[in-house]
Each structure stands twice: as C-alpha cells, then as structure tokens.
Write a protein that holds these residues in place. Sequence first.
Motif: not given
Length: 175
Positions: A87-88, A105-106, A108-109, A111-112
Amino acid sequence: MAQHIIVVEYDPKWEDMFNIEAQIIKDILSDNCVEVFHIGSSAVKGLKAKPIIDIMPVVKNLYEVDKLSSEFEKVGYEYLGEFGMEGRRYMRKGGDNRSHQIHIFQESDTSNINRHLAVRDFLRKDENFRLEYGNLKERLAKRYPYDIEKYCDGKDAFVKNLEKIALNWKSDLNK
C-alpha cells in the motif's frame, strides 16, 4: 558501497529542501495529489537526524502513481514500488548517500498516514522523547556506521513504543 549512516544536529535548511521537493512532487502527481507532508526526523526542529528529507505525498489513487515512475526518475528518484510495505510507493534520491525519500500513500490508508503524522507531531511537542530518540540514533550511527539493518534494528523497540504513545496522544487530543 554501503550507505554511510550519519546523524547530525537539526538543520533549518531541511525545511527549504522539503518545500522545493514538495513542489516538484506536486507538479508530477498533478490532480492525483491531495497533500504533501514533511515527515520523519528531518521534519522535527531540534531532533538529531540523518540528513535525509522524508516526504509523504497522499494521493487519490495509488495505482496512478505507478504510471509516473519515469517522471520521478527524470528528477533523480529511484522508483522502488512497494519496497516491503503493502500500500505504499517508495522512492529514493541520491543512491547510497540519499538526500530524499518519498513514501506515497493513498488517502484511504489513514492508518499509515496518521501513524507518520502522529509521530512527527508528538516529537515536535515532547522534548524528552525528542532528545532521547536523537541520542539513540546518534549512538547507533556511531556503533553501526555502515550497517543500516543493525542501525534500524537498534531503533525498532523505541520506534514501536514511540508510535504507540504518539497515536494515543493524538487520539487524546481529538477527544
């Protein structure tokens, strides 16, 4: 040749270096770019750091970034895809003596994205953690000047604890 790990005192020029690079990144990402953040130790005034500018662009669509790899390569980045983190999208500039790293990062991510921003913001506010972390990095750089894996392993427990504390701190702020 292995990367030479050097930890130095905070340099106010890092903010200017970030701003210059952020504009280049925004121009490449165009309408897909939501925001570009300065993260990592070079984003925290008073924190000893490796002189590497960590940049976190947030995009609408991560897969659109892959289509732009040649544009990033034209401005000196090595495009490494996920590079061990699903996801990165990761890129670095400067080879073994890198000067910049991009972690995309997108949007919607969350968390990160939130994790990186919480750690940065917490270190900006907490002098004790900032000093302790800077001193740890300095000791590890002296002990392992050409072994990035041992340097990172030496920080691992501290960073995991720091992330947990920073996320709790950020959560308490948002209550």
